[in-house]
Write a protein that holds these residues in place. Structure first.
Motif, PDB file in Angstrom:
ATOM      1  N   THR A  80       0.634  -0.809   0.335  1.00  0.00           N
ATOM      2  CA  THR A  80      -0.085  -0.297  -0.171  1.00  0.00           C
ATOM      3  C   THR A  80       1.121   1.579  -0.052  1.00  0.00           C
ATOM      4  OG1 THR A  80      -1.914  -0.838   0.726  1.00  0.00           O
ATOM      5  CG2 THR A  80      -1.400   1.180   0.637  1.00  0.00           C
ATOM      6  N   ARG A  81       2.002   1.108   0.951  1.00  0.00           N
ATOM      7  CA  ARG A  81       3.375   2.623   1.016  1.00  0.00           C
ATOM      8  C   ARG A  81       3.109   2.775  -0.600  1.00  0.00           C
ATOM      9  NH1 ARG A  81       3.913   0.153   5.485  1.00  0.00           N
ATOM     10  NH2 ARG A  81       6.393  -0.058   5.420  1.00  0.00           N
ATOM     11  N   ARG A  82       4.239   1.796  -0.831  1.00  0.00           N
ATOM     12  CA  ARG A  82       4.238   1.826  -2.547  1.00  0.00           C
ATOM     13  C   ARG A  82       3.539   2.112  -3.617  1.00  0.00           C
ATOM     14  NH1 ARG A  82       6.814  -3.639  -1.410  1.00  0.00           N
ATOM     15  NH2 ARG A  82       4.908  -4.468  -1.830  1.00  0.00           N
ATOM     16  N   ALA A  83       2.396   1.416  -3.890  1.00  0.00           N
ATOM     17  CA  ALA A  83       1.203   2.238  -4.076  1.00  0.00           C
ATOM     18  C   ALA A  83       0.839   4.310  -4.265  1.00  0.00           C
ATOM     19  CB  ALA A  83      -0.368   1.215  -4.010  1.00  0.00           C
ATOM     20  N   TRP A  84       0.713   4.482  -2.931  1.00  0.00           N
ATOM     21  CA  TRP A  84       0.837   5.435  -1.499  1.00  0.00           C
ATOM     22  C   TRP A  84       1.967   7.073  -3.396  1.00  0.00           C
ATOM     23  CZ3 TRP A  84       3.257   9.305   0.578  1.00  0.00           C
ATOM     24  CH2 TRP A  84       2.737  10.532   0.543  1.00  0.00           C
ATOM     25  N   THR A  85       3.377   5.863  -3.056  1.00  0.00           N
ATOM     26  CA  THR A  85       4.573   6.719  -3.675  1.00  0.00           C
ATOM     27  C   THR A  85       4.382   6.549  -5.021  1.00  0.00           C
ATOM     28  OG1 THR A  85       5.885   5.747  -1.406  1.00  0.00           O
ATOM     29  CG2 THR A  85       7.105   6.801  -3.531  1.00  0.00           C
ATOM     30  N   LYS A  86       4.007   6.060  -5.805  1.00  0.00           N
ATOM     31  CA  LYS A  86       3.814   5.798  -7.283  1.00  0.00           C
ATOM     32  C   LYS A  86       2.996   7.407  -7.378  1.00  0.00           C
ATOM     33  CE  LYS A  86       5.149   1.274  -8.237  1.00  0.00           C
ATOM     34  NZ  LYS A  86       4.461  -0.079  -8.581  1.00  0.00           N
ATOM     35  N   LEU A  87       1.816   7.144  -6.210  1.00  0.00           N
ATOM     36  CA  LEU A  87       0.561   8.247  -6.947  1.00  0.00           C
ATOM     37  C   LEU A  87       1.110   9.637  -6.829  1.00  0.00           C
ATOM     38  CD1 LEU A  87      -2.429   8.285  -7.374  1.00  0.00           C
ATOM     39  CD2 LEU A  87      -3.058   8.657  -4.663  1.00  0.00           C
ATOM     40  N   VAL A  88       1.496   9.884  -5.868  1.00  0.00           N
ATOM     41  CA  VAL A  88       2.445  11.328  -5.105  1.00  0.00           C
ATOM     42  C   VAL A  88       2.855  11.696  -5.881  1.00  0.00           C
ATOM     43  CG1 VAL A  88       3.915  10.456  -3.498  1.00  0.00           C
ATOM     44  CG2 VAL A  88       2.203  12.642  -3.496  1.00  0.00           C
ATOM     45  N   ILE A  89       4.118  10.513  -6.663  1.00  0.00           N
ATOM     46  CA  ILE A  89       5.099  11.269  -7.512  1.00  0.00           C
ATOM     47  C   ILE A  89       4.548  11.238  -8.722  1.00  0.00           C
ATOM     48  CG2 ILE A  89       6.573  10.102  -8.614  1.00  0.00           C
ATOM     49  CD1 ILE A  89       7.614   8.467  -6.364  1.00  0.00           C
ATOM     50  N   CYS A  90       4.226  11.061  -8.936  1.00  0.00           N
ATOM     51  CA  CYS A  90       3.167  10.694 -10.126  1.00  0.00           C
ATOM     52  C   CYS A  90       2.071  12.235 -10.466  1.00  0.00           C
ATOM     53  CB  CYS A  90       1.898   9.807 -11.313  1.00  0.00           C
ATOM     54  SG  CYS A  90       0.690  10.229 -12.412  1.00  0.00           S
TER      55      CYS A  90
ATOM     56  N   TYR B 277      -5.354  16.564  -8.195  1.00  0.00           N
ATOM     57  CA  TYR B 277      -4.346  15.086  -7.822  1.00  0.00           C
ATOM     58  C   TYR B 277      -3.601  15.344  -6.554  1.00  0.00           C
ATOM     59  CZ  TYR B 277      -6.336  13.639 -12.485  1.00  0.00           C
ATOM     60  OH  TYR B 277      -6.522  12.882 -13.412  1.00  0.00           O
ATOM     61  N   ILE B 278      -2.440  16.123  -6.262  1.00  0.00           N
ATOM     62  CA  ILE B 278      -1.994  16.147  -5.184  1.00  0.00           C
ATOM     63  C   ILE B 278      -3.014  16.511  -3.675  1.00  0.00           C
ATOM     64  CG2 ILE B 278       0.296  17.540  -4.027  1.00  0.00           C
ATOM     65  CD1 ILE B 278       0.473  18.385  -6.786  1.00  0.00           C
ATOM     66  N   ILE B 279      -3.890  16.872  -3.940  1.00  0.00           N
ATOM     67  CA  ILE B 279      -4.968  17.363  -2.256  1.00  0.00           C
ATOM     68  C   ILE B 279      -5.738  15.740  -2.639  1.00  0.00           C
ATOM     69  CG2 ILE B 279      -6.871  18.092  -1.507  1.00  0.00           C
ATOM     70  CD1 ILE B 279      -6.093  20.773  -3.193  1.00  0.00           C
ATOM     71  N   GLY B 280      -5.484  14.798  -3.575  1.00  0.00           N
ATOM     72  CA  GLY B 280      -6.146  13.636  -3.414  1.00  0.00           C
ATOM     73  C   GLY B 280      -5.540  12.674  -2.689  1.00  0.00           C
TER      74      GLY B 280
END
Length: 224
Positions: free
Chosen positions: A15-25, A73-76
Motif C-alpha cells: 500500500t505504501r508503494r502504491a501511494w508513493t507512485k501516486l504522489v510522485i506521479c 491530484y496532489i490534494i487527493g
C-alpha cells in the motif's frame, strides 16, 4: 486478498508503494503539464501564420486544462494517505454500483454502496463526485461495461467509513481513489454523521474528514 493482518492499510508495504507512485506521479505532472502548455503556446505563437497551428491548438488546450486540474491530484494523494493511516483494508465482492439512475445521484456520476459499519444490513451510497481518476472506475462499474472490465472490479478493496470518506482500490492495491460524501471535505456537517458513535467521529476527524467534534457530540453540545 488484502493484508488483513494489519491494523491500518498504511502498515502494508504494498500500500505504501502504491501511494508513493501516486504522489510522485501527481507532483511530476504538476511540473510537466505547465511546461507542456507553455511550450505548446510558444510554438503556437511562432507558427501561428501556418496551417500547422491546428495540430497544436487542441493539445495546448488540453495541457492547460490538466495544468489547472493537477493540484486536485496532489490534494487527493494526501487525503488518500490520511485515510490509509487510520483505516484497515476490507474486501467487498461485487458491491452494488452503477452510473446515475438512482435518486440523489446526478446523471453520469458513478456510485457504489457499502455496508454501514454501525447498522448491519443497511447500505450507504457513495458517489464519485470528482472526475479526477474516476474515468477508469466509471468505465468498469456501469451497466455498459464489458464482462472483462467488470471482472477487474469484482473485488474492491476499501479503507474508510462509507458515512464519511474512504479509499477504494483494485486488488493489489491499484487505482487508489478517494470516494467521499459531498460534505466530508467542506465545513458542512455530513447527514451521515447523525448516527455515528464518538469513536467513529474521532477516527474520521483524525483521517482528515470534517465532522462534528465527537466529544461535543457525546455531551450533546453542538460541534464546531
Amino acid at each position: 486478498m488484502p493484508p488483513t493482518q494489519h491494523l491500518t492499510a498504511w502498515e502494508d508495504p504494498a500500500t505504501r508503494r502504491a501511494w508513493t507512485k501516486l504522489v510522485i506521479c501527481a507532483i511530476a505532472c504538476q511540473i510537466l503539464w505547465p511546461v507542456a502548455w507553455m511550450g505548446l503556446l510558444a510554438w503556437y505563437v511562432v507558427m501561428s501564420i501556418t496551417w500547422t497551428l491546428w495540430f497544436f491548438f487542441v493539445p495546448m488546450l488540453y495541457s492547460f486544462y490538466r495544468a489547472f486540474l493537477q493540484p486536485r491530484y496532489i490534494i487527493g494523494a494526501f487525503r488518500t494517505r490520511r485515510l490509509l493511516r487510520h483505516y484497515p483494508w476490507q474486501v467487498h465482492e461485487t458491491p452494488e454500483s452503477g452510473v446515475g439512475n438512482i435518486p440523489g445521484v446526478r446523471a453520469g456520476y458513478t456510485w457504489l454502496r457499502f455496508p454501514d459499519p454501525e447498522a448491519p444490513g443497511q447500505l450507504v451510497t457513495m458517489v464519485m463526485h470528482s472526475h479526477v481518476r474516476s474515468v477508469w472506475w466509471g468505465g468498469r462499474l456501469g451497466r455498459r461495461a464489458t464482462p472483462e472490465r467488470k471482472a477487474q472490479v469484482r473485488e474492491i478493496w476499501f479503507a474508510g467509513d462509507p458515512r464519511f470518506a474512504a479509499v477504494i482500490a483494485a486488488p493489489g492495491p491499484r487505482r487508489l481513489y478517494v470516494i467521499h460524501q459531498l460534505s466530508s471535505y467542506n465545513w458542512a456537517i455530513p447527514a451521515e454523521a447523525a448516527g455515528a458513535t464518538p469513536q467513529a467521529l474521532d477516527r474520521a476527524r483524525r483521517a482528515g474528514v470534517h465532522v462534528p467534534d465527537p466529544h461535543s457530540a457525546a455531551s450533546g453540545t453542538p460541534g464546531m
